[in-house]
Motif scaffolding. Sequence first.
Motif, PDB file in Angstrom:
ATOM      1  N   GLY A 185       0.848  -1.385  -0.076  1.00 27.48           N
ATOM      2  CA  GLY A 185      -0.075  -0.065  -0.018  1.00 27.48           C
ATOM      3  C   GLY A 185       0.772   1.469  -0.174  1.00 27.48           C
ATOM      4  O   GLY A 185       0.670   2.189  -0.664  1.00 27.48           O
ATOM      5  N   VAL A 186       1.894   1.189   0.981  1.00 26.49           N
ATOM      6  CA  VAL A 186       2.643   2.409   1.072  1.00 26.49           C
ATOM      7  C   VAL A 186       3.630   2.661  -0.290  1.00 26.49           C
ATOM      8  O   VAL A 186       3.725   3.737  -0.847  1.00 26.49           O
ATOM      9  N   THR A 187       3.925   1.864  -0.746  1.00 27.85           N
ATOM     10  CA  THR A 187       4.739   1.590  -2.184  1.00 27.85           C
ATOM     11  C   THR A 187       3.996   2.053  -3.070  1.00 27.85           C
ATOM     12  O   THR A 187       4.198   3.020  -4.013  1.00 27.85           O
ATOM     13  N   SER A 188       2.733   1.584  -3.556  1.00 26.20           N
ATOM     14  CA  SER A 188       1.954   1.874  -4.538  1.00 26.20           C
ATOM     15  C   SER A 188       1.206   3.510  -4.455  1.00 26.20           C
ATOM     16  O   SER A 188       1.314   4.249  -5.277  1.00 26.20           O
ATOM     17  N   ARG A 189       1.136   3.792  -3.216  1.00 27.03           N
ATOM     18  CA  ARG A 189       0.569   5.047  -2.848  1.00 27.03           C
ATOM     19  C   ARG A 189       1.646   6.083  -3.097  1.00 27.03           C
ATOM     20  O   ARG A 189       1.454   7.097  -3.742  1.00 27.03           O
ATOM     21  N   THR A 190       2.762   6.083  -2.597  1.00 27.90           N
ATOM     22  CA  THR A 190       3.945   6.770  -2.959  1.00 27.90           C
ATOM     23  C   THR A 190       4.287   7.085  -4.441  1.00 27.90           C
ATOM     24  O   THR A 190       4.687   8.208  -4.639  1.00 27.90           O
ATOM     25  N   LEU A 191       4.508   6.130  -5.105  1.00 25.31           N
ATOM     26  CA  LEU A 191       4.923   6.273  -6.417  1.00 25.31           C
ATOM     27  C   LEU A 191       3.739   6.792  -7.460  1.00 25.31           C
ATOM     28  O   LEU A 191       4.040   7.380  -8.303  1.00 25.31           O
ATOM     29  N   THR A 192       2.553   6.702  -6.920  1.00 22.71           N
ATOM     30  CA  THR A 192       1.222   7.424  -7.531  1.00 22.71           C
ATOM     31  C   THR A 192       0.988   8.676  -6.959  1.00 22.71           C
ATOM     32  O   THR A 192      -0.306   9.329  -7.472  1.00 22.71           O
ATOM     33  N   ALA A 193       1.459   8.964  -6.036  1.00 20.50           N
ATOM     34  CA  ALA A 193       1.091  10.420  -5.428  1.00 20.50           C
ATOM     35  C   ALA A 193       1.183  11.614  -5.983  1.00 20.50           C
ATOM     36  O   ALA A 193       0.346  12.425  -5.952  1.00 20.50           O
ATOM     37  N   PRO A 194       1.968  11.637  -7.154  1.00 25.36           N
ATOM     38  CA  PRO A 194       1.500  13.036  -8.018  1.00 25.36           C
ATOM     39  C   PRO A 194       0.516  13.112  -8.632  1.00 25.36           C
ATOM     40  O   PRO A 194      -0.138  14.137  -8.652  1.00 25.36           O
ATOM     41  N   LEU A 195      -0.156  11.989  -9.105  1.00 24.43           N
ATOM     42  CA  LEU A 195      -1.334  11.961  -9.676  1.00 24.43           C
ATOM     43  C   LEU A 195      -2.574  12.128  -8.709  1.00 24.43           C
ATOM     44  O   LEU A 195      -3.485  12.976  -8.922  1.00 24.43           O
ATOM     45  N   ASP A 196      -2.462  11.824  -7.279  1.00 21.44           N
ATOM     46  CA  ASP A 196      -3.410  12.148  -6.567  1.00 21.44           C
ATOM     47  C   ASP A 196      -3.319  13.408  -6.015  1.00 21.44           C
ATOM     48  O   ASP A 196      -4.449  14.287  -5.947  1.00 21.44           O
ATOM     49  N   VAL A 197      -2.068  14.130  -6.115  1.00 20.08           N
ATOM     50  CA  VAL A 197      -1.947  15.542  -5.669  1.00 20.08           C
ATOM     51  C   VAL A 197      -2.852  16.431  -6.618  1.00 20.08           C
ATOM     52  O   VAL A 197      -3.661  17.169  -6.254  1.00 20.08           O
ATOM     53  N   VAL A 198      -2.483  16.103  -7.984  1.00 18.89           N
ATOM     54  CA  VAL A 198      -3.189  16.618  -9.034  1.00 18.89           C
ATOM     55  C   VAL A 198      -4.573  16.692  -8.767  1.00 18.89           C
ATOM     56  O   VAL A 198      -5.508  17.554  -9.364  1.00 18.89           O
ATOM     57  N   LYS A 199      -4.998  15.538  -8.771  1.00 20.32           N
ATOM     58  CA  LYS A 199      -6.521  15.184  -8.682  1.00 20.32           C
ATOM     59  C   LYS A 199      -7.327  16.008  -7.799  1.00 20.32           C
ATOM     60  O   LYS A 199      -8.153  16.651  -7.914  1.00 20.32           O
ATOM     61  N   ILE A 200      -6.772  16.115  -6.518  1.00 17.07           N
ATOM     62  CA  ILE A 200      -7.249  16.776  -5.442  1.00 17.07           C
ATOM     63  C   ILE A 200      -7.247  18.443  -5.685  1.00 17.07           C
ATOM     64  O   ILE A 200      -8.128  19.105  -5.545  1.00 17.07           O
ATOM     65  N   LEU A 201      -6.066  18.986  -6.225  1.00 14.67           N
ATOM     66  CA  LEU A 201      -5.709  20.064  -6.420  1.00 14.67           C
ATOM     67  C   LEU A 201      -7.038  20.765  -7.578  1.00 14.67           C
ATOM     68  O   LEU A 201      -7.564  21.864  -7.467  1.00 14.67           O
ATOM     69  N   SER A 202      -7.130  19.825  -8.664  1.00 17.10           N
ATOM     70  CA  SER A 202      -8.064  20.016  -9.461  1.00 17.10           C
ATOM     71  C   SER A 202      -9.648  20.300  -8.905  1.00 17.10           C
ATOM     72  O   SER A 202     -10.423  21.006  -9.597  1.00 17.10           O
ATOM     73  N   GLN A 203      -9.654  19.336  -7.868  1.00 15.16           N
ATOM     74  CA  GLN A 203     -11.178  19.109  -7.400  1.00 15.16           C
ATOM     75  C   GLN A 203     -11.333  20.351  -6.638  1.00 15.16           C
ATOM     76  O   GLN A 203     -12.712  21.034  -6.697  1.00 15.16           O
ATOM     77  N   CYS A 236      -5.997   7.566 -14.575  1.00 16.23           N
ATOM     78  CA  CYS A 236      -4.715   7.584 -14.811  1.00 16.23           C
ATOM     79  C   CYS A 236      -4.085   6.535 -13.744  1.00 16.23           C
ATOM     80  O   CYS A 236      -3.090   5.903 -14.020  1.00 16.23           O
ATOM     81  N   LYS A 237      -4.459   6.968 -12.581  1.00 11.35           N
ATOM     82  CA  LYS A 237      -3.786   6.253 -11.289  1.00 11.35           C
ATOM     83  C   LYS A 237      -4.135   4.844 -11.024  1.00 11.35           C
ATOM     84  O   LYS A 237      -3.424   3.983 -10.427  1.00 11.35           O
ATOM     85  N   VAL A 238      -5.301   4.265 -11.616  1.00 12.41           N
ATOM     86  CA  VAL A 238      -5.924   3.225 -11.271  1.00 12.41           C
ATOM     87  C   VAL A 238      -5.068   1.940 -11.865  1.00 12.41           C
ATOM     88  O   VAL A 238      -4.677   1.059 -10.636  1.00 12.41           O
TER      89      VAL A 238
END
Length: 328
Positions: A23-41, A276-278
């Motif tokens: 969980g930590v590995t996958s979340r950390t490596l895809t964090a940029p997409l999550d940050v962009v998603k939240i900022l867009s929202q 894109c993160k899925v």
Amino acid sequence: MGSATRDNRLTYLQTFSCTTIAGVTSRTLTAPLDVVKILSQVGVQETQQGLFKTFVNLYKTQGLRAFWKGNVLGCLRLSPFSTIQYSAFYKIKTMLADKDGRMNPPKALLAGSLGGMVATVVTYPTDMVKTRMIVQTTDRRRRRYKGILHAFRLILKEEGLLAFYKGLFVSLLGAVPFSAGTFLFYEIIDSLWETPRYMLSPLHHFCTGCLAAAFAQTLSFPFDTIRKKLQAQSAVMKNGGGVDVHPFRGMVQAFRKTTDMYGTKGLWRGNTANLCKVVPYAGLMFMTFEACKKSFLFQNGYTQSLLDDTPRQGIDQTLKPDEVPKTR
């Protein structure tokens, strides 16, 4: 997802370790997409020119560190949320499933909804603080929260305890289509394979999980968008916390002002980054989990080497870890 049966060749601690590391590995490596998603929202200034320009603008204004804002807290809440969600789901599933371990769509809908709602309520304050950490700048001179604990203390002091639950109602509404859609669609796809669950390959489970997640997240995305706006908005912060439709009061007004500004499609701002993160998120989690599992199976004496998961000759794979004869 997949089978509810735990591999008894691993101890409970080893299973927990595999899940946490994955969980930590996958979340950390895809964090940029999550940050962009939240900022867009939320609708901050850097996101007004589309997905690609958001990455460029964010890098120019805040640097590379900006893409991992809130990642520590996001990782810390992974295990509690997943543990609570799946524990609740499988507890309900044992009461609703047939003798083959399957549920019809209405029962899967109920179990998935309740599991998601329980996990959401328990871990909600951490999600709210994570949103605030992501929205604020990385500039040490201008950022409001100096760290996770400081954010909790300052929000409690300035906005009160209820601030940690801003957007909880809309989050619970969104948890119904998300969790229900995930497990419902998973059960539907799972049944289409026309193969007993224990005979399905890892690729089957991976494809099913990705499709279910994409379907459920798209279905519930408008609720998530409004939740992020509610979490980010603050009367004590400049520009209302950077929310594009500030000021607003409550869920209904947030929905209305968002659609007035962007149209209905505004409720799905950030969903491209989310979708894109899925696949990479699920793929990284799957691969990391399997790598950790192989390591522990070798350590426990079931397989020939770290890289070769062929069972050791003469070793009964049904034995528990403490029953396996150790090699000298």
